[in-house]
Structure formats: C-alpha cells, structure tokens
Design a protein around this motif. Sequence first.
Motif, PDB file in Angstrom:
ATOM      1  N   GLN A 201      30.811  48.887  32.682  1.00  0.00           N
ATOM      2  CA  GLN A 201      31.791  48.363  33.646  1.00  0.00           C
ATOM      3  C   GLN A 201      31.199  48.307  35.051  1.00  0.00           C
ATOM      4  O   GLN A 201      31.527  47.412  35.839  1.00  0.00           O
ATOM      5  CB  GLN A 201      33.047  49.248  33.625  1.00  0.00           C
ATOM      6  N   GLU A 234      31.286  53.544  37.226  1.00  0.00           N
ATOM      7  CA  GLU A 234      32.160  52.487  37.746  1.00  0.00           C
ATOM      8  C   GLU A 234      32.588  52.803  39.173  1.00  0.00           C
ATOM      9  O   GLU A 234      32.653  51.911  40.023  1.00  0.00           O
ATOM     10  CB  GLU A 234      33.392  52.344  36.842  1.00  0.00           C
ATOM     11  N   MET A 309      38.691  42.665  33.041  1.00  0.00           N
ATOM     12  CA  MET A 309      38.382  42.898  31.638  1.00  0.00           C
ATOM     13  C   MET A 309      39.704  42.927  30.880  1.00  0.00           C
ATOM     14  O   MET A 309      40.679  43.524  31.335  1.00  0.00           O
ATOM     15  CB  MET A 309      37.651  44.234  31.460  1.00  0.00           C
TER      16      MET A 309
END
Length: 563
Positions: A201, A234, A309
């Motif tokens: 991510q 992330e 996402m």
Amino acid sequence: MSYQALYRVWRPQNFIDVVGQEHITKTLQNALLQQKISHAYLFSGPRGTGKTSAAKILAKAVNCEKAPSAEPCNECASCRGITDGSIQDVIEIDAASNNGVDEIRDIRDKVKYAPSAVKYKVYIIDEVHMLSTGAFNALLKTLEEPPKHVIFILATTEPHKIPLTIISRCQRFDFKRITSQAIVRRMELIMQESGLAYDEQALLIISRAAEGGMRDALSLLDQALSYSDHHLTEEDALTVTGAIGQEMLNKLAEAVLEKDAAAVLAILEKLLMQGKDPARFAEDFVLYFRDMLLYKTAPNLEESLERVMVDEAFVSVAKKIELEQIYDYIYILNQTQQEMKFSNHARIYMEVALVKMCQPRISQVSADIPAVQQLIGRIELLEKEIQQLRSQPVQPGEKMEAQGTAKRPNRSSRGFKAPVAKIENVLSEATKQDIQLIKSRWGEMLDILNQRQMRSQAALLNDAEPVAASKDAFVLKFKYEIHCQMATENKHFMDSISSILHELIQAAYQVICVPEEVWLTIRQNFIKTQKTDGSEQESGQEEDPFIAEALKLVGEELLEIKD
C-alpha cells in the motif's frame, strides 16, 4: 558524495528499462535494427517520463560497437564512455541556460567536424522550448540538413512553444504519463533488488502522488525510505507525500452520508492537526469520489481508479451512495478548490464545503421555494392561455371584422363578456374617497395572498389595479383579457380578495373584473351619457378641464382617455 539518489542509480540504461513508453521504445528499436536512423528527433512529454534517458540510450545504441542491435551492449568502450560522460561526441545542452544565439551558432560551427571517438556525433538539447527566436532561426538550417555524422535529439515538456518549422524537421515522439501500476512494478523491482522491506500500500500511495512521473516517484521513495525505520509502511508514505489515508477517507465519506456534521468536522480537525494541507485534502476527496463514480458505473475498470483500493469499507460506502449525490459532492469540492486558490482562509472554505455536503439536498433548495412557486404560477398561466388560444382559432374573416369594428367590447364577444351594467352602476355611485381607500390597502392585500400560499393565483394581479369604487363594489381592471377571465372563473380567489379587503377596511366589497380595452370603452360611453344628461360628474368627480379642452380640439372620435 558516496550516496546517490535512487533515480540516478536506477536510471534506465536500456530501452527495456524505460517504463510505460513501449510505443516509443519499440519504434526506435526497429529503426536501429533496420538502420533507418533519422537526423533529428523531438521527444516531448511530462517531466520524469524518460525523455532524456531514452535520448542517451539512443545515442549509445547508434554508436555501439555491436550495432546494429535493438539495445546498447553497455559493455564496449563506446557505451561505457557515453554512460560516464568521457566521450565528448555526445553533447548534452541545457537550453534553459544556453538559449542565446551565440550558443547555437557555436553548435552550428562545430557540427561540421567529424566525431573523434564514435561513429555519430549526438547533440541532446534538453528543454529546447526555452531557446530564443533568434536561436531557433540559427538552428533551423543546420537541423534540416546536418552532416551525415550528426544526430539531433530535442527534448521538451512544452512542445507547443516550439516553432512548427522546427517540429516539421524532426521525428516527433510523445511520451505519456506512466500508469500507477507500472510505477509500482518498477519500485517493487528496486526494493527487491535493494533487499528492503515494504508494504504494498505504501508503494501505491507514492505512485499516485508522483502523478505519472517515474523520477518523482523514485524521489518520494528515497525520502520515505529515509523517514522509515528499516521497513517502509503505509504511514511513512502518507507522511512524506502529505496524502490522506483511505481509511480516513472512508470514515469521512460515511459521516457525510449520515449527515453527521460534527463527526465530519472532527475528522477534518484531526487531519489538519497532523499537518495535512486543506487544498491537498480537497483534491484527495475529489479523487475519492471520482473513483467511486467509476466503480459504480464501470466496476470492471479497476485499473482506471487513481486514488482508492477497492476494500470492504469502500464497497460499503459505494452501496449506500447515489450517483446524484456523487455529482453534488464533486461539484461542491471543485468549487471549494477554486475559492481556496484566492483566499488566505482555506480551512474555513473546507469546513463550509463539508457542512454543505452534510445538508440534505431538499434544504439547499428550500431557500428558493418562493421563486420556484412564482415560476410555477407563471407556467400555469401560460399553459391555460395556450389552451384557450388553441381552442379558439382565429379565422381570416374574423380578424378583418375585428379590426373594422367600431366598438371594442365586441372583440371579446368570443371570450370574456364584461358585466357592463354592473360597471356602469359602480361608476354612477363611485367616489374618490372609496377608490383611494382600496388602493391604499391593495399592497397589503397582495402580501396576505402570498402568505396564504396563493402565489400562483396572486400572480394574476401583477398587471391588475382597481380603477373605480362605490360603497359596496369596485372595478378591477386587468391588462390582459385571459387573466381577467381566469380570475373571474376562480370563485375561491374572488372570495379571498373580498374577505381580505373586509379584514383590512372593515367593509364588504363585490369585485367586478374587466379587461383594460373594455374598461376604456365603457368609461368613454359613460362620459358621453353623462354629458347627454347634462351632468358634469363622472364617477363622483368633476370633469377634468384638460379632457374638455382636448375634446374641443380633436373631437370625441379621435380622443381615447386612459387613467
């Protein structure tokens, strides 16, 4: 310095390493194999998409000792010399700082000399659009017919600033923005080759922040690796890029759908305390709803999503939201972005936008209800008028007859018939005090009609006015016959006018409606009758001396008296 930035270490050395530009690299490789090398190329496109890298690879490939080949070998003396810059026959020029006529004349003078170490002398002119007009003119002839041993490669981010005479002498290749997926694959390769740990991510966040530029992506990756602690997370990527995490965007969208303004403002406050920029936040939220719109309308095009996402929380929000709401949210956020550009209070604009998004659409329209109802009333009037006109077609003979008729009331014989006897009765008993009393309270009567939700009916009175009154009745003149007829046929409307005037004046009046043209005729006839009877009174008043004088000058046939 012993350390080199990632974008320098991982600069492409072969065409296969140039990411996202297969349409260009394949064309150049075929030209190399077929030995169809042009004398001039123009590489245009956004920053960080591989223009200069492709130019240096092409310079190595044409001068490679193993040529013709689709790729430079990077092992021979020519390839290594061009890579490290030791061969002087491949010249890189920054047109931003060398944009004068003298620099280009120097190139023109030296271009005729043969290369000293390789087969071709290659001039790579970066940011060529920065050249002056005189410099372009100096380059023009040389660029059109250079010696056989010279190749020009021009690179620019703004091809529209280059003269067409230059562009027409080059083979043009347009580099496009690199997709997020291609940038992620390249970064994954670099991380794996470097033996570094990372979250997928995190790479996705960096790739989207790069906006299609590989160099920007590697610079952000380099910065994020310096910030992280041996493992790129992330949170590290969000901190470096200044972007908003999808989890927070999902919570924010959920709160907006639930119309929970307090929760929305609390989330915004938290983000701002973390150092997020309001303008960047607005951009992320616009992209979030843009991706949601694409997901709802074309769920199979997941590769087109730029910001999100497709996780469980995102799907949950997408199921609850309607397309019309998404359109409204994007419009509000886009307007806010425009306003924030010219304000020093970006936070306030962002707060106002979020609160507006939390309000139901009905509440936003409610402020315009009076105007809407007035418009509806006018539309209803027009529809009725059109229906009446369609139901009463005018015959050619009737039109001529109407124009030739002496008495105007006959024109309304097919439609509204005015109560002439009642009007004459009011005129015979009319007084100046009665009509002034009604006119003084007429505006209040209209306001009360609007307050009682009778706006469409009250619209009939826009062009109406009381013109004569007695103790128990008054004449209401309408400018248009159709409005007069509609008002007369609406008994509830007439009763409402009488009752309101009774409340205001403490007197009961009968309303007698008459079109303006008919009223003028009745009034003139009444004046003539009064004269015949020897009376000097007209509707309770003395005859106007100006009217009397006008009658003497032009006669009764040519004189028309209006209020």
